[in-house]
Scaffold this motif. Structure first.
Motif, PDB file in Angstrom:
ATOM      1  N   GLU A  68     -10.813   6.250  26.374  1.00 34.13           N
ATOM      2  CA  GLU A  68     -12.263   6.053  26.286  1.00 34.13           C
ATOM      3  C   GLU A  68     -12.702   4.697  26.837  1.00 34.13           C
ATOM      4  N   ALA A  69     -11.750   3.812  27.092  1.00 41.40           N
ATOM      5  CA  ALA A  69     -12.081   2.436  27.480  1.00 41.40           C
ATOM      6  C   ALA A  69     -11.998   2.233  28.984  1.00 41.40           C
ATOM      7  N   ALA A  70     -13.041   1.625  29.535  1.00 41.13           N
ATOM      8  CA  ALA A  70     -12.974   1.191  30.928  1.00 41.13           C
ATOM      9  C   ALA A  70     -11.976   0.045  31.002  1.00 41.13           C
ATOM     10  N   TYR A  71     -12.002  -0.820  29.973  1.00 39.51           N
ATOM     11  CA  TYR A  71     -11.009  -1.894  29.851  1.00 39.51           C
ATOM     12  C   TYR A  71     -11.021  -2.468  28.452  1.00 39.51           C
ATOM     13  N   VAL A  72      -9.900  -3.075  28.107  1.00 41.81           N
ATOM     14  CA  VAL A  72      -9.778  -3.947  26.937  1.00 41.81           C
ATOM     15  C   VAL A  72      -9.073  -5.183  27.479  1.00 41.81           C
ATOM     16  N   ARG A  73      -9.706  -6.340  27.347  1.00 39.91           N
ATOM     17  CA  ARG A  73      -9.169  -7.596  27.883  1.00 39.91           C
ATOM     18  C   ARG A  73      -9.123  -8.662  26.799  1.00 39.91           C
ATOM     19  N   LEU A  74      -8.152  -9.555  26.940  1.00 36.76           N
ATOM     20  CA  LEU A  74      -8.131 -10.713  26.052  1.00 36.76           C
ATOM     21  C   LEU A  74      -9.380 -11.533  26.306  1.00 36.76           C
ATOM     22  N   MET A  92     -18.356  -4.756  11.611  1.00 39.21           N
ATOM     23  CA  MET A  92     -17.997  -3.368  11.872  1.00 39.21           C
ATOM     24  C   MET A  92     -16.630  -3.286  12.533  1.00 39.21           C
ATOM     25  N   THR A  93     -16.015  -2.143  12.398  1.00 38.27           N
ATOM     26  CA  THR A  93     -14.726  -1.891  13.008  1.00 38.27           C
ATOM     27  C   THR A  93     -14.843  -0.653  13.875  1.00 38.27           C
ATOM     28  N   LEU A  94     -14.326  -0.750  15.088  1.00 37.83           N
ATOM     29  CA  LEU A  94     -14.377   0.379  16.017  1.00 37.83           C
ATOM     30  C   LEU A  94     -12.967   0.801  16.390  1.00 37.83           C
ATOM     31  N   SER A  95     -12.741   2.101  16.420  1.00 31.78           N
ATOM     32  CA  SER A  95     -11.485   2.656  16.908  1.00 31.78           C
ATOM     33  C   SER A  95     -11.752   3.169  18.313  1.00 31.78           C
ATOM     34  N   ALA A 109     -14.058  -5.393  24.990  1.00 39.09           N
ATOM     35  CA  ALA A 109     -13.846  -4.009  25.380  1.00 39.09           C
ATOM     36  C   ALA A 109     -15.123  -3.443  25.974  1.00 39.09           C
ATOM     37  N   ARG A 110     -14.933  -2.571  26.948  1.00 36.17           N
ATOM     38  CA  ARG A 110     -16.043  -1.835  27.552  1.00 36.17           C
ATOM     39  C   ARG A 110     -15.643  -0.371  27.562  1.00 36.17           C
ATOM     40  N   LEU A 111     -16.504   0.456  27.010  1.00 30.61           N
ATOM     41  CA  LEU A 111     -16.248   1.891  26.946  1.00 30.61           C
ATOM     42  C   LEU A 111     -16.766   2.579  28.205  1.00 30.61           C
ATOM     43  N   ILE A 112     -16.132   3.670  28.552  1.00 31.68           N
ATOM     44  CA  ILE A 112     -16.585   4.467  29.691  1.00 31.68           C
ATOM     45  C   ILE A 112     -17.950   5.063  29.357  1.00 31.68           C
ATOM     46  N   ARG A 113     -18.091   5.595  28.141  1.00 31.47           N
ATOM     47  CA  ARG A 113     -19.363   6.118  27.638  1.00 31.47           C
ATOM     48  C   ARG A 113     -19.651   5.477  26.286  1.00 31.47           C
ATOM     49  N   ALA A 114     -20.903   5.192  26.050  1.00 34.70           N
ATOM     50  CA  ALA A 114     -21.294   4.561  24.783  1.00 34.70           C
ATOM     51  C   ALA A 114     -20.850   5.409  23.591  1.00 34.70           C
ATOM     52  N   LYS A 115     -20.460   4.710  22.534  1.00 32.69           N
ATOM     53  CA  LYS A 115     -20.039   5.356  21.284  1.00 32.69           C
ATOM     54  C   LYS A 115     -20.896   4.742  20.182  1.00 32.69           C
ATOM     55  N   ASN A 116     -21.640   5.576  19.469  1.00 32.11           N
ATOM     56  CA  ASN A 116     -22.561   5.088  18.434  1.00 32.11           C
ATOM     57  C   ASN A 116     -23.536   4.056  19.008  1.00 32.11           C
ATOM     58  N   GLY A 117     -23.961   4.279  20.258  1.00 34.43           N
ATOM     59  CA  GLY A 117     -24.911   3.387  20.911  1.00 34.43           C
ATOM     60  C   GLY A 117     -24.301   2.089  21.421  1.00 34.43           C
ATOM     61  N   ILE A 118     -22.983   1.949  21.338  1.00 38.47           N
ATOM     62  CA  ILE A 118     -22.310   0.711  21.753  1.00 38.47           C
ATOM     63  C   ILE A 118     -21.436   0.996  22.965  1.00 38.47           C
ATOM     64  N   ARG A 119     -21.578   0.162  23.985  1.00 42.20           N
ATOM     65  CA  ARG A 119     -20.739   0.314  25.171  1.00 42.20           C
ATOM     66  C   ARG A 119     -19.821  -0.886  25.381  1.00 42.20           C
ATOM     67  N   GLU A 120     -20.296  -2.078  25.053  1.00 40.30           N
ATOM     68  CA  GLU A 120     -19.484  -3.287  25.188  1.00 40.30           C
ATOM     69  C   GLU A 120     -19.465  -4.020  23.861  1.00 40.30           C
ATOM     70  N   PHE A 121     -18.303  -4.543  23.496  1.00 47.34           N
ATOM     71  CA  PHE A 121     -18.202  -5.288  22.250  1.00 47.34           C
ATOM     72  C   PHE A 121     -16.975  -6.185  22.280  1.00 47.34           C
ATOM     73  N   SER A 122     -16.950  -7.120  21.355  1.00 50.39           N
ATOM     74  CA  SER A 122     -15.845  -8.061  21.217  1.00 50.39           C
ATOM     75  C   SER A 122     -15.408  -8.091  19.766  1.00 50.39           C
ATOM     76  N   GLY A 123     -14.162  -8.461  19.556  1.00 51.57           N
ATOM     77  CA  GLY A 123     -13.670  -8.575  18.200  1.00 51.57           C
ATOM     78  C   GLY A 123     -12.180  -8.854  18.174  1.00 51.57           C
ATOM     79  N   ILE A 124     -11.610  -8.756  16.994  1.00 54.62           N
ATOM     80  CA  ILE A 124     -10.185  -9.012  16.781  1.00 54.62           C
ATOM     81  C   ILE A 124      -9.422  -7.695  16.895  1.00 54.62           C
ATOM     82  N   LEU A 125      -8.376  -7.688  17.693  1.00 60.49           N
ATOM     83  CA  LEU A 125      -7.527  -6.512  17.828  1.00 60.49           C
ATOM     84  C   LEU A 125      -6.679  -6.403  16.565  1.00 60.49           C
TER      85      LEU A 125
END
Length: 165
Positions: free
Chosen positions: A147-153, A139-142, A106-122
């Protein structure tokens, strides 16, 4: 209140649905977008086990005369038909629901808690909000879809192994 007129992609999708169903395919996504000075109508199709070039060609040949007859697009455009790919973007609620438990990027349009790009289990998707668990960083992010530029497999294929292994 007047009902909104369907956009070009929605009209093209409604024309395509009967053909796709007849061919054992489904519409993953459709986009009508301009690149440079050229308009593109892009169908991303899928089926159980994935599509190949023959499926794309077969659908392209079938939808072309349907689009020509209906003539829903005023300007000239290029028709493209392809697979959504192994790292397909999740854009519709059913995309998220169908891929719960899979790895995503996932890539966020704007950083959230200092995080803009991350990977994990949906983990879940409800009311436009994806919950993604990053096991590596515990960690778990909602993330709201807005808010997302994209979420990709995430492509989890092991390229280090040859076909025979």
């Amino acid at each position: 209140m007047a009902k909104a007129k369907p956009n070009t992609a929605q009209v093209a999708a409604s024309l395509a649905e009967p053909l796709l169903e007849q061919m054992g395919l489904r519409l993953w996504d459709i986009r009508f977008e301009k690149e440079g000075g050229v308009w593109f109508l892009r169908f991303f199709i899928d089926k159980e086990g994935g599509v190949d070039i023959n499926d794309c060609e077969r659908f392209s040949r079938a939808i072309d005369p349907v689009l020509d007859a209906a003539d829903p697009i005023e300007q000239s455009y290029c028709l493209e038909v392809s697979s959504p790919g192994v790292e397909r973007e999740l854009t519709r609620p059913w995309h998220f629901e169908e891929n719960l438990g899979r790895k995503v990027n996932a890539r966020l349009i704007r950083a959230k808690n200092g995080i803009r790009e991350f990977s994990g289990i949906l983990e879940s998707y409800e009311d436009g909000v994806a919950v993604i668990r990053d096991e590596e960083n515990d960690m778990t992010l909602s993330v709201a879809k807005s808010e997302a530029a994209y979420v990709r497999l995430q492509d989890d294929f092991d390229y280090s192994k040859g076909e025979d292994q």
